[in-house]
Structures are given as structure tokens and as C-alpha cells.
Design a protein around this motif. Structure first.
Motif, PDB file in Angstrom:
ATOM      1  N   CYS A  38       0.866  -1.185   0.000  1.00 51.80           N
ATOM      2  CA  CYS A  38       0.000   0.000   0.000  1.00 51.80           C
ATOM      3  C   CYS A  38       0.900   1.232   0.000  1.00 51.80           C
ATOM      4  O   CYS A  38       1.992   1.212   0.565  1.00 51.80           O
ATOM      5  N   SER A  40       0.736   3.874   1.634  1.00 53.80           N
ATOM      6  CA  SER A  40       0.940   4.535   2.930  1.00 53.80           C
ATOM      7  C   SER A  40       2.338   4.260   3.487  1.00 53.80           C
ATOM      8  O   SER A  40       3.001   5.167   3.987  1.00 53.80           O
ATOM      9  N   HIS A  59       1.071  -3.344   6.386  1.00 54.55           N
ATOM     10  CA  HIS A  59      -0.177  -3.296   7.164  1.00 54.55           C
ATOM     11  C   HIS A  59      -1.366  -3.840   6.375  1.00 54.55           C
ATOM     12  O   HIS A  59      -2.505  -3.586   6.744  1.00 54.55           O
ATOM     13  N   CYS A 164      -6.324  -3.579   3.590  1.00 49.99           N
ATOM     14  CA  CYS A 164      -6.287  -2.109   3.621  1.00 49.99           C
ATOM     15  C   CYS A 164      -6.936  -1.498   2.384  1.00 49.99           C
ATOM     16  O   CYS A 164      -7.995  -0.890   2.470  1.00 49.99           O
TER      17      CYS A 164
HETATM   18 ZN   LIG Z   1      -2.840   0.968   3.467  1.00 50.61          ZN
END
Ligand SMILES: [Zn+2]
Ligand SMILES: NC(=O)c1ccc[n+]([C@@H]2O[C@H](COP(=O)([O-])OP(=O)(O)OC[C@H]3O[C@@H](n4cnc5c(N)ncnc54)[C@H](O)[C@@H]3O)[C@@H](O)[C@H]2O)c1
Ligand SMILES: [Zn+2]
Length: 363
Positions: A38, A40, A59, A164
Motif C-alpha cells: 500500500c 501509505s 499493514h 487495507c
Molecule cells: Zn494501506
């Protein structure tokens, strides 16, 4: 076991030999099957955000329960689970009010101060678990309120994405914005998160469903998963193009990149009475500017969506069902599989704006 550790910001991930403790109390030890990349994590690696270091990053994951602490009744060894960083305490006002993704009661689901660390490096020093998960590792040790149990038929590489990106993008549409069938929608940014928002809008019965990105590959992928129109923001003024396609502006805009410019574009392309939902993680400290009179005279709304305003124990099994019945297209979103050792290659591709999602395979 092996894990991908961030030792400095900015910095790249380093594959290290690390150790994980046994589960006690409410904890679950998971054999990680797959973890998605991801964006992030990349914001931290690039220095736009700070977190406690050194940290096992990652995550967005799914795996199989290996062992459980003495208080755990929710799952047992062998169960398939998806993890979620929206770990809920279950007793604060947010949790009890149905907004568990806003729970701030972090200490309730962490080990008590002074207890042995969950994860350590080869010298025995404590390692942080990024987002309280630390998914880029062969095993994860998490609180039981960080997992949801899922159907056995669900392939775990697709399940990881639900951890996520899928929940964030779909939740922004279903839970945060709650779009109506037939409403006009624009999604800006067609990565893993944006493509999930596109799919939710399609499933919810959006009318015109416009996607803005700056690469032709992403726009083609957006069309494949349900966009009715695409706009290349590198070649044309995205706001003007979307206004023209939607007959004056969209009812709902979703920003899934994390840039001041595109958040302001999301606002600028709204019809009177429209709502812009910010999903993208803007650099910490960044501000946005919007014309004040439009807020009240045109009743436009700007709102944020944290992890899709999820209630993940309810939402994620629904997304699994939607994949298994063919409505949620996740095969189309897994662009490549990589071993953990090659994880930085996956992030390099993301920096170039390539690929919908890269998935790490463990074991
Ligand atoms: Zn994420
Ligand atoms: N709100 C939350 O809880 C939450 C959860 C997960 C991810 N995020 C954030 O959502 C964002 C998207 O994540 P992702 O994993 O899908 O990222 P990604 O890198 O896979 O996708 C981003 C997309 O934006 C496109 N893009 C870049 N600049 C653009 C521009 N100027 N105009 C149009 N398109 C542009 C890229 O081509 C790419 O397709 C990130 O900021 C991430 O941190 C937020
Ligand atoms: Zn809570």
C-alpha cells in the motif's frame, strides 16, 4: 524469521532476521501468507511522515492463525484471517457508537508498558510494528481485535488486499460518502485504493463513473473494473474535463492520491450540493485551500475517510463474498507477486506510478 525493516526515514526496507514472542492474553500469532504493498508505507519511506523506528513495515495482510493467547475465543489455530490496522478496543465512545475505525484507545490493545516487546531484532532490541501490525514479516503477533476470520475458499493473496486498500476504497464509497444509485462519481487516482472505490461505486449503482489518473495503464485498468469515462490529468485540465463529462460537476468526488492539488481538484469538480471525500494521505502538515463561499452558498462538503470508516468484522467478510460471487474484481488488481527479498522493487514500481497492486508471497 525474516521481516522487512525500516531503519531510517527517508530510507528503503532492509530484510532482516527477526524474532517474535509467543502470544499471551488477547494476542494471536499469525503465519503471514501474503501482504500487499500500500502507498501509505511509501509515504514514511520517502520522508513525508514519521513513525517510531526501527519498524517492521506493512499493514495489508492475510494469513493463518498459528497460536492464540489464553483469552482468545474468537479464532483458533488453522483459521484464515485478514488483519486490519483499525484495531478496536470495544469499549470507548467511538467503538460503542459504531465508529470503531476512529478508536483512539491504543493502550487497551497493546502490551502493557514494561512488558517484553512483541518483535525484536537479532541483537534482542525492540522493533516497532508499523500500524501496530508489522505485516512485512513471515509471522505477525497482534491483538485479537486486529483480525477478522474469513471463509476457507478465499485465496489469501486476494484477501490481503482487503486488509487495507479494498476496505479503504470501498468503505469510502459505502460507509463514508454513502452514494446513491444513479449519482455521478469521480475517483482521482487509480491505484489499489482508487480502483477499489471505483468498484464500490459500480456495485452501488453509480451513474457516470469518471476516473482521473496520469498514466494510460491505470486508466485502462479503471475501465476494466467499471469506469464509464477516463481522463488523463497529465494531458488535460481534470476539473474542466470532469465538469464537461458530468454536465456541470459530479455529486461525489473521491481523492485517492494524497496531494494538495488533487484534493482541490476534487472540490473544484463538484456539482452544487456535492461531497468530496479525501482518502489520500497528504504529507503531514500540508493544508488545502477551497473557496469559502462555495461551502455555504453551494452546500458543498469536504470530508475525510480513515480506513473507509470501516466496521471491518462486518465489512471484510462481505467483500470476501463479493469477490467469491464475482462482483468484486480482485484478480484484476493483483499485478504481480514478489518474494519478500524483492519488496523494494515493488515500491520502486509504485513510485513510477506502475501496477495496481504488488503482493508479497511468504513461504
Ligand atoms: Zn494501506
Ligand atoms: N485514508 C486511509 O485510511 C488510507 C488507507 C490506505 C491508503 N491511503 C492513501 O491512499 C492513497 C492511494 O494509495 P494507493 O496504495 O492506491 O497508491 P498508488 O500509488 O497505488 O496509487 C496512486 C495513483 O495516483 C496516480 N496519480 C499520481 N499523481 C496523480 C495526479 N496528479 N493526478 C492523477 N493521478 C495521479 C498514480 O498514477 C497512481 O495510479 C495514498 O496516499 C495512501 O497513503 C489512505
Ligand atoms: Zn475504542
Amino acid at each position: 524469521m525474516k521481516g522487512a525493516v525500516l531503519n531510517q526515514i527517508p530510507g528503503q526496507l532492509e530484510i532482516e532476521e527477526i524474532s517474535i514472542d509467543n502470544p499471551t492474553g488477547d494476542e494471536i500469532l499469525i503465519q503471514t501468507a501474503n501482504a500487499g504493498l500500500c502507498h501509505s508505507d511509501l509515504h514514511f519511506m520517502e520522508g513525508h511522515w514519521q513513525t517510531r523506528l526501527p519498524a517492521v513495515m506493512g499493514h495489508e495482510a492475510a494469513g493463518i492463525v498459528e497460536a492464540v493467547g489464553e483469552n482468545v475465543q474468537y479464532v483458533k489455530p488453522g483459521d484464515r484471517v485478514i488483519t486490519c490496522l483499525s484495531i478496536f478496543c470495544g469499549s470507548c465512545n467511538f467503538c460503542l457508537g459504531g465508529r470503531m475505525s476512529l478508536c483512539q484507545n491504543f493502550s487497551a490493545t497493546a502490551r502493557p508498558k514494561g512488558a517484553a516487546p512483541r518483535v525484536t531484532n537479532k541483537d534482542g532490541d525492540s522493533l516497532a510494528q508499523f500500524a501496530r501490525l508489522g505485516a512485512f514479516a513471515e509471522q505477525m503477533l497482534v491483538h485479537q481485535n486486529a483480525v477478522v476470520s474469513i471463509r476457507e475458499e478465499m485465496p489469501l493473496d486476494k484477501a490481503a488486499l482487503i486488509g487495507c486498500g479494498v476496505t479503504t476504497g470501498m468503505g469510502a464509497v459505502f460507509r463514508t460518502a454513502r452514494i446513491e444509485p444513479g449519482s455521478t462519481v469521480c475517483v482521482i487516482g487509480a491505484g489499489g485504493v482508487g480502483l477499489s472505490a471505483v468498484q464500490a461505486a459500480r456495485i452501488a449503482g453509480a451513474g457516470r463513473l469518471i476516473v482521473v489518473d496520469i498514466t494510460a495503464d491505470k486508466l485502462a485498468k479503471a475501465t476494466e473494473v467499471g469506469a464509464t469515462d477516463v481522463v488523463n490529468g497529465a494531458e488535460t485540465d481534470a476539473v474542466e474535463a470532469v465538469k464537461e463529462l458530468s454536465g456541470g460537476g459530479v455529486d461525489y468526488a473521491f481523492e485517492a492520491i494524497g496531494l494538495k492539488k488533487t484534493v482541490e481538484q476534487a472540490w473544484g469538480m463538484l456539482a452544487v450540493g456535492g461531497t468530496a471525500t479525501v482518502i489520500g494521505m497528504m504529507p503531514f502538515g500540508e493544508t488545502v485551500e477551497i473557496p469559502g463561499y462555495e461551502i455555504f452558498m453551494q452546500e458543498k462538503t469536504l470530508q475525510g475517510s480513515m480506513m473507509g470508516s470501516n466496521q471491518f468484522r462486518t465489512d471484510m467478510p462481505r467483500f470476501v463474498d463479493m469477490y467469491l460471487d464475482g462482483r468484486l474484481m480482485l484478480d484484476e488488481m493483483v499485478s504481480q507477486h514478489l518474494p519478500l527479498e524483492k519488496i523494494n522493487d515493488g515500491y520502486a514500481a509504485m513510485q513510477r506510478g506502475e501496477l495496481a497492486r504488488t503482493v508479497v508471497d511468504f513461504g
